[in-house]
Motif scaffolding. Sequence first.
Motif, PDB file in Angstrom:
ATOM      1  N   ARG A  55       0.834  -1.207   0.000  1.00 24.51           N
ATOM      2  CA  ARG A  55       0.000   0.000   0.000  1.00 24.51           C
ATOM      3  C   ARG A  55       0.866   1.252   0.000  1.00 24.51           C
ATOM      4  O   ARG A  55       0.652   2.179  -0.773  1.00 24.51           O
ATOM      5  CB  ARG A  55      -0.914  -0.010   1.231  1.00 24.51           C
ATOM      6  N   LEU A  59       1.136   4.058  -3.063  1.00 27.39           N
ATOM      7  CA  LEU A  59       0.810   5.463  -2.836  1.00 27.39           C
ATOM      8  C   LEU A  59       2.011   6.377  -3.079  1.00 27.39           C
ATOM      9  O   LEU A  59       1.848   7.579  -3.259  1.00 27.39           O
ATOM     10  CB  LEU A  59       0.275   5.659  -1.415  1.00 27.39           C
ATOM     11  N   LYS A  65       0.551   9.948  -6.856  1.00 23.46           N
ATOM     12  CA  LYS A  65       0.670  11.194  -6.096  1.00 23.46           C
ATOM     13  C   LYS A  65       0.027  12.351  -6.845  1.00 23.46           C
ATOM     14  O   LYS A  65      -0.642  13.193  -6.241  1.00 23.46           O
ATOM     15  CB  LYS A  65       2.132  11.514  -5.838  1.00 23.46           C
ATOM     16  N   LEU A  68      -3.803  12.034  -6.581  1.00 20.25           N
ATOM     17  CA  LEU A  68      -4.300  12.306  -5.228  1.00 20.25           C
ATOM     18  C   LEU A  68      -4.133  13.779  -4.850  1.00 20.25           C
ATOM     19  O   LEU A  68      -4.927  14.307  -4.069  1.00 20.25           O
ATOM     20  CB  LEU A  68      -3.580  11.431  -4.208  1.00 20.25           C
ATOM     21  N   GLY A  71      -4.209  14.595  -1.199  1.00 16.49           N
ATOM     22  CA  GLY A  71      -5.343  14.066  -0.436  1.00 16.49           C
ATOM     23  C   GLY A  71      -5.159  12.594  -0.102  1.00 16.49           C
ATOM     24  O   GLY A  71      -4.180  11.965  -0.482  1.00 16.49           O
ATOM     25  N   GLU A  72      -6.092  12.071   0.618  1.00 17.16           N
ATOM     26  CA  GLU A  72      -6.085  10.661   0.988  1.00 17.16           C
ATOM     27  C   GLU A  72      -7.091   9.902   0.131  1.00 17.16           C
ATOM     28  O   GLU A  72      -8.174  10.423  -0.160  1.00 17.16           O
ATOM     29  CB  GLU A  72      -6.443  10.484   2.464  1.00 17.16           C
ATOM     30  N   PRO A  73      -6.773   8.679  -0.262  1.00 15.75           N
ATOM     31  CA  PRO A  73      -7.743   7.883  -1.013  1.00 15.75           C
ATOM     32  C   PRO A  73      -8.863   7.392  -0.107  1.00 15.75           C
ATOM     33  O   PRO A  73      -8.686   7.250   1.101  1.00 15.75           O
ATOM     34  CB  PRO A  73      -6.903   6.710  -1.533  1.00 15.75           C
ATOM     35  N   LYS A  74     -10.023   7.145  -0.707  1.00 19.69           N
ATOM     36  CA  LYS A  74     -11.141   6.598   0.067  1.00 19.69           C
ATOM     37  C   LYS A  74     -10.869   5.163   0.479  1.00 19.69           C
ATOM     38  O   LYS A  74     -11.187   4.750   1.585  1.00 19.69           O
ATOM     39  CB  LYS A  74     -12.431   6.644  -0.758  1.00 19.69           C
ATOM     40  N   LYS A  75     -10.267   4.415  -0.449  1.00 22.78           N
ATOM     41  CA  LYS A  75     -10.037   3.000  -0.180  1.00 22.78           C
ATOM     42  C   LYS A  75      -8.850   2.524  -1.004  1.00 22.78           C
ATOM     43  O   LYS A  75      -8.659   2.951  -2.137  1.00 22.78           O
ATOM     44  CB  LYS A  75     -11.285   2.214  -0.566  1.00 22.78           C
ATOM     45  N   ILE A  86      -6.799   1.666  -6.200  1.00 18.98           N
ATOM     46  CA  ILE A  86      -6.969   2.800  -5.315  1.00 18.98           C
ATOM     47  C   ILE A  86      -8.236   3.526  -5.743  1.00 18.98           C
ATOM     48  O   ILE A  86      -8.401   3.877  -6.909  1.00 18.98           O
ATOM     49  CB  ILE A  86      -5.757   3.745  -5.399  1.00 18.98           C
ATOM     50  N   VAL A  88     -10.471   6.859  -5.342  1.00 18.13           N
ATOM     51  CA  VAL A  88     -10.344   8.257  -4.915  1.00 18.13           C
ATOM     52  C   VAL A  88     -11.725   8.836  -4.691  1.00 18.13           C
ATOM     53  O   VAL A  88     -12.630   8.629  -5.422  1.00 18.13           O
ATOM     54  CB  VAL A  88      -9.594   9.081  -5.978  1.00 18.13           C
TER      55      VAL A  88
END
Length: 88
Positions: A55, A59, A65, A68, A71-75, A86, A88
């Motif tokens: 993971r 990322l 990058k 994103l 930001g952070e991914p949802k899952k 991934i 978003v």
Amino acid sequence: MLSALGNEGLVAQTPWPVFVASLVEENDVVMPVQVNGKKRGELTIARDADQDAVRAAALALDAVKSILAGGEPKKVIVVPQRIVNIVV
């Protein structure tokens, strides 16, 4: 000809080579990385890497990058030794 290679006797009398399984075993695996279902890159990682390491490596890819944008991914879905997806 066999004597030129440093061996003695006849070719028909020499033993077959021994199979060593560890020499043909690959330790790395190439996993595609998808963002929202579209392939954005590939990740080469050790076969025995845990899901957290996969993971983190996925990322850290430049293509991921940029999508994103900090930001952070949802899952993040990791299928071991197959694919990283991934959402978003």
